[in-house]
Write a protein that holds these residues in place. Structure first.
Motif, PDB file in Angstrom:
ATOM      1  N   TYR A 161     100.839  53.978  45.290  1.00 17.23           N
ATOM      2  CA  TYR A 161     101.129  52.982  46.324  1.00 17.23           C
ATOM      3  C   TYR A 161     100.978  53.600  47.710  1.00 17.23           C
ATOM      4  N   GLU A 162     101.552  54.758  47.898  1.00 16.97           N
ATOM      5  CA  GLU A 162     101.542  55.406  49.210  1.00 16.97           C
ATOM      6  C   GLU A 162     100.126  55.720  49.671  1.00 16.97           C
ATOM      7  N   ILE A 163      99.343  56.286  48.755  1.00 14.38           N
ATOM      8  CA  ILE A 163      98.017  56.702  49.215  1.00 14.38           C
ATOM      9  C   ILE A 163      97.120  55.485  49.440  1.00 14.38           C
ATOM     10  N   ALA A 164      97.310  54.458  48.634  1.00  8.93           N
ATOM     11  CA  ALA A 164      96.493  53.257  48.821  1.00  8.93           C
ATOM     12  C   ALA A 164      96.857  52.592  50.140  1.00  8.93           C
ATOM     13  N   LYS A 165      98.148  52.609  50.451  1.00  6.20           N
ATOM     14  CA  LYS A 165      98.588  52.020  51.699  1.00  6.20           C
ATOM     15  C   LYS A 165      97.951  52.754  52.878  1.00  6.20           C
ATOM     16  N   LEU A 166      97.929  54.047  52.763  1.00  8.76           N
ATOM     17  CA  LEU A 166      97.310  54.863  53.808  1.00  8.76           C
ATOM     18  C   LEU A 166      95.817  54.560  53.912  1.00  8.76           C
ATOM     19  N   ALA A 167      95.182  54.459  52.763  1.00  9.09           N
ATOM     20  CA  ALA A 167      93.730  54.277  52.755  1.00  9.09           C
ATOM     21  C   ALA A 167      93.324  52.901  53.284  1.00  9.09           C
ATOM     22  N   LEU A 168      94.188  51.924  53.055  1.00 10.85           N
ATOM     23  CA  LEU A 168      93.827  50.549  53.425  1.00 10.85           C
ATOM     24  C   LEU A 168      94.333  50.165  54.813  1.00 10.85           C
ATOM     25  N   LYS A 169      94.794  51.162  55.517  1.00  7.42           N
ATOM     26  CA  LYS A 169      95.199  50.972  56.907  1.00  7.42           C
ATOM     27  C   LYS A 169      93.934  50.638  57.704  1.00  7.42           C
ATOM     28  N   GLY A 170      94.112  49.917  58.799  1.00  6.91           N
ATOM     29  CA  GLY A 170      92.940  49.574  59.606  1.00  6.91           C
ATOM     30  C   GLY A 170      92.265  48.339  59.048  1.00  6.91           C
ATOM     31  N   ASP A 171      90.985  48.245  59.276  1.00  7.01           N
ATOM     32  CA  ASP A 171      90.318  47.000  58.918  1.00  7.01           C
ATOM     33  C   ASP A 171      89.457  47.104  57.666  1.00  7.01           C
ATOM     34  N   LYS A 172      89.654  48.179  56.931  1.00 12.92           N
ATOM     35  CA  LYS A 172      88.826  48.321  55.735  1.00 12.92           C
ATOM     36  C   LYS A 172      89.307  47.389  54.646  1.00 12.92           C
ATOM     37  N   THR A 173      88.389  46.722  54.020  1.00 12.00           N
ATOM     38  CA  THR A 173      88.816  45.805  52.974  1.00 12.00           C
ATOM     39  C   THR A 173      88.039  45.983  51.674  1.00 12.00           C
ATOM     40  N   GLU A 174      86.756  46.316  51.780  1.00  8.25           N
ATOM     41  CA  GLU A 174      85.966  46.462  50.548  1.00  8.25           C
ATOM     42  C   GLU A 174      86.461  47.691  49.809  1.00  8.25           C
ATOM     43  N   THR A 175      87.073  47.489  48.654  1.00  8.52           N
ATOM     44  CA  THR A 175      87.728  48.594  47.963  1.00  8.52           C
ATOM     45  C   THR A 175      87.351  48.614  46.488  1.00  8.52           C
ATOM     46  N   ALA A 176      87.146  49.813  45.972  1.00 11.24           N
ATOM     47  CA  ALA A 176      86.943  49.942  44.529  1.00 11.24           C
ATOM     48  C   ALA A 176      87.910  50.994  43.996  1.00 11.24           C
ATOM     49  N   ILE A 177      88.194  50.897  42.721  1.00  3.90           N
ATOM     50  CA  ILE A 177      89.110  51.847  42.077  1.00  3.90           C
ATOM     51  C   ILE A 177      88.370  52.550  40.953  1.00  3.90           C
ATOM     52  N   LEU A 178      88.407  53.872  40.979  1.00  3.92           N
ATOM     53  CA  LEU A 178      87.899  54.624  39.835  1.00  3.92           C
ATOM     54  C   LEU A 178      89.105  55.082  39.037  1.00  3.92           C
TER      55      LEU A 178
ATOM     56  N   ALA B 125      99.840  47.975  46.934  1.00  7.19           N
ATOM     57  CA  ALA B 125      99.479  48.311  48.313  1.00  7.19           C
ATOM     58  C   ALA B 125      98.378  47.375  48.811  1.00  7.19           C
ATOM     59  N   ALA B 126      97.406  47.104  47.951  1.00  8.26           N
ATOM     60  CA  ALA B 126      96.302  46.217  48.341  1.00  8.26           C
ATOM     61  C   ALA B 126      96.847  44.829  48.686  1.00  8.26           C
ATOM     62  N   ASN B 127      97.713  44.358  47.808  1.00  4.23           N
ATOM     63  CA  ASN B 127      98.360  43.069  48.070  1.00  4.23           C
ATOM     64  C   ASN B 127      99.010  43.025  49.433  1.00  4.23           C
ATOM     65  N   GLU B 128      99.821  44.039  49.676  1.00  2.97           N
ATOM     66  CA  GLU B 128     100.559  44.062  50.935  1.00  2.97           C
ATOM     67  C   GLU B 128      99.621  44.121  52.133  1.00  2.97           C
ATOM     68  N   ARG B 129      98.480  44.722  51.950  1.00  3.47           N
ATOM     69  CA  ARG B 129      97.509  44.796  53.036  1.00  3.47           C
ATOM     70  C   ARG B 129      96.609  43.563  53.083  1.00  3.47           C
ATOM     71  N   GLY B 130      96.819  42.681  52.154  1.00  7.70           N
ATOM     72  CA  GLY B 130      95.968  41.502  52.117  1.00  7.70           C
ATOM     73  C   GLY B 130      94.562  41.798  51.633  1.00  7.70           C
ATOM     74  N   VAL B 131      94.421  42.842  50.871  1.00  3.48           N
ATOM     75  CA  VAL B 131      93.105  43.222  50.352  1.00  3.48           C
ATOM     76  C   VAL B 131      93.000  42.779  48.904  1.00  3.48           C
TER      77      VAL B 131
ATOM     78  N   ARG C  65      93.581  65.052  54.133  1.00  2.00           N
ATOM     79  CA  ARG C  65      92.494  65.953  54.505  1.00  2.00           C
ATOM     80  C   ARG C  65      91.310  65.102  54.949  1.00  2.00           C
ATOM     81  N   GLY C  66      90.126  65.690  54.936  1.00  2.00           N
ATOM     82  CA  GLY C  66      88.990  65.045  55.578  1.00  2.00           C
ATOM     83  C   GLY C  66      88.386  63.828  54.900  1.00  2.00           C
ATOM     84  N   SER C  67      88.677  63.609  53.624  1.00  2.00           N
ATOM     85  CA  SER C  67      87.965  62.539  52.922  1.00  2.00           C
ATOM     86  C   SER C  67      88.499  61.150  53.284  1.00  2.00           C
ATOM     87  N   LEU C  68      89.581  61.151  54.026  1.00  2.00           N
ATOM     88  CA  LEU C  68      90.141  59.881  54.507  1.00  2.00           C
ATOM     89  C   LEU C  68      90.717  60.139  55.890  1.00  2.00           C
ATOM     90  N   ARG C  69      90.217  59.411  56.839  1.00  2.00           N
ATOM     91  CA  ARG C  69      90.727  59.607  58.202  1.00  2.00           C
ATOM     92  C   ARG C  69      92.075  58.944  58.367  1.00  2.00           C
TER      93      ARG C  69
END
Lengths: 340, 340
Positions: B162-179, B215-221, B336-340
């Motif tokens: 949940y925490e990392i997804a929330k961090l990743a979906l911060k901002g305006d990014k919406t197109e998301t995939a899960i591996l 997290a995606a839900n909460e971000r509206g993604v 780290r660098g793979s996610l700003r």
DNA sequence: TTGTAAGCGTTATCAA
DNA sequence: TTGATAACGCTTACAA
């Protein structure tokens, strides 16, 4: 719940229960089925291993003794790959794997050495311990270690090192440094002295050094003792210390011959941190062929030894009861981006 | 060479030899010294483990049962780290480590289960096998697996995800995939269907999925089922297949949430191959915190679980004989660098 | 500090 | 197919 209790509960003799588990041909298939099923229901899943071993003199356990600590060995990619190969073959042969370390010298450990039906020894095992293990008369196969009295699996370290150094020193590159493994008996990273270079020390690292030096000789390249690093433990931390020293040395090496991939991968990272281009500013070579070596940037030119196969072969020789057979596996150079 | 023969040879009683090895206080220090030395010279290094175990009912062996094959577990960085921690604590406590796999179901394996004094079970172990192991009444600690009846060590997978997804979906990014990891009962890489998403399936992968989705839900993604990959085996090969599919999907994901670092590191490589910049074109997150995650390019933003510590703790609980204690370890995000 | 002996759970042999 | 029994090597209680 033991065999006798099961026999009582099922109204058959202990011999029949024992046979159901050990000698299917000694009773009818139906009876055996019934016994196995009912026994499992009673919570009896087979003969007690200690008792069975005591009686039969066979435990179906193989002792895998590692020259380093278990936890280091599990963290080292080469040792891990060897263990993967060993595990595969042992499982296939219905053997169990008991992990031992030659560093542990308690009475418990010595006692545990009485259990296995055979031993697989990996790395430089102290002579005293090798003798002790061999004296109990069970089959022993050693890996990455030479001994005339035992079946062994090795690679040709000197040849592999020679080949890759020859490749690396092609062209007009002459400034060369070596990032070694454990070359002397000292627990910190340091450079060698000439006396160290001349010393006898029975480790695979010495064979690799010899290979490097011969190639350098043939190419007319001189590698001074203080351009050779002793790295007592093959991990990132030590490797980075040595790599940093080597790459900031003046004149800067154009070629860095590393005795392991773990070291070489660290060196590539350090080079990048220092703003050096690999291979343009410094060419870097590894040794082992671990999976990560394919994926660094640039990918690593290295001497591939098939560690998994080495483990499989060693375990197979142990299963076959091979006697005093000395196998030397081929290595091959895999050329990638870290060396043009 | 057994205890009796040694007693005869040294002219003392069997009790004295036994005491020399087991109860130093029962004889004089000099006599004990002499016995230990002379016995070793005769090639007797301590009581036979099978006999000793049979008599004492204790073997000093701990069974470590892995949910996957031994060879896979040895190749997986997370399992390896767990084993490192376990090995450290067991060695400290003078215990030996017998490797078992819940996939092996031969009578030999069942027999071997009678030897250990206790068990450490790692991963999703079939209920049937867990029951069997527990029924023999010896201490059991399970790791990365929940069961109300046993001492267990887990991490909060859902929260970490949940925490990392929330961090990743911060901002305006919406197109998301899960591996993902193993999400359904199928042995090849594939995407999920909505039915798969809704299914119950008790694996840590499901907790991680739940965390991502919340997290995606909460971000509206919105993350559609066909943007979620099932990766049955956590290795480079499978991960690359899935990453390639995900990164060539249209519209292309801006965020790739991976359920393991192994998968995320593969995804970073695939992104590079495809000419995508990480994190500018696609941000990538991992899960686990394996050592390699620090050294990729760019280094990986991930959920760190301290696998070595987890192993140590589990082994300690086993050594202490902890009863029905449920521990949940903290995770923490490492950016780290793979996610700003 | 020593010696004696029972018993741990099994397997294998032998006669039935 | 069965039952009885010796032996595997050790630990430990007990008596000396």
């Amino acid at each position: 719940m033991n065999l006798k209790q099961v026999a009582n509960a099922l109204g058959v003799s202990t011999a029949t229960i024992s046979n159901a588990f050990n000698r299917p041909d000694q009773l009818s298939a139906k009876l055996r089925e019934r016994i196995l099923r009912d026994a499992a229901e009673l919570g009896y899943h087979g003969p007690n291993l200690a008792a069975r071993t005591l009686r039969r003199g066979e435990s179906d356990v193989i002792g895998v003794m590692l020259s380093d600590s278990l936890s280091y060995s599990l963290s080292d990619p080469v040792a891990s790959q060897l263990l993967q190969g060993v595990a595969d073959v042992l499982v296939e042969n219905n053997k169990h794997m008991l992990l031992l370390s030659s560093l542990v010298d308690t009475s418990e450990q010595l006692g545990a050495e009485s259990l296995p039906d055979g031993f697989l020894l990996y790395g430089t095992i102290p002579q005293k311990i090798l003798q002790r293990v061999m004296r109990n008369g069970k089959p022993v196969v050693i890996v990455d270690f030479e001994s005339a009295e035992t079946t062994s699996v090795n690679i040709d370290n000197e040849h592999g090192a020679y080949e890759i150094a020859k490749l690396a020193l092609k062209g007009d590159k002459t400034e060369t440094a070596i990032l070694g493994l454990k070359l002397i008996d000292f627990n910190r990273v340091c450079r060698l002295t000439q006396a160290d270079v001349d010393m006898e020390y029975q480790e695979i690292s010495r064979s690799r050094l010899a290979g490097f030096m011969q190639a350098a000789n043939e190419r007319g390249v001189n590698i001074a003792a203080d351009a050779i690093w002793h790295i007592p433990i093959n991990n990132r931390h030590n490797a980075e210390i040595a790599a940093r020293e080597a790459l900031t040395k003046m004149p800067r090496p154009e070629v860095l011959l590393c005795m392991s991939d773990v070291i070489a991968l660290s060196a590539i990272r350090v080079a990048r941190d220092l703003g050096l281009r690999v291979p343009e500013d410094v060419a870097i070579t590894g040794f082992d062929g671990i999976p990560e070596a394919e994926h660094s940037q640039p990918p690593l030119t290295t001497v591939c030894q098939q560690s998994i196969e080495k483990g499989k072969l060693a375990a197979q020789l142990l299963m076959e009861g091979a006697v005093n057979k000395q196998v030397v596996l081929e290595t091959r150079i895999v050329q990638r981006g870290s060396l043009r």
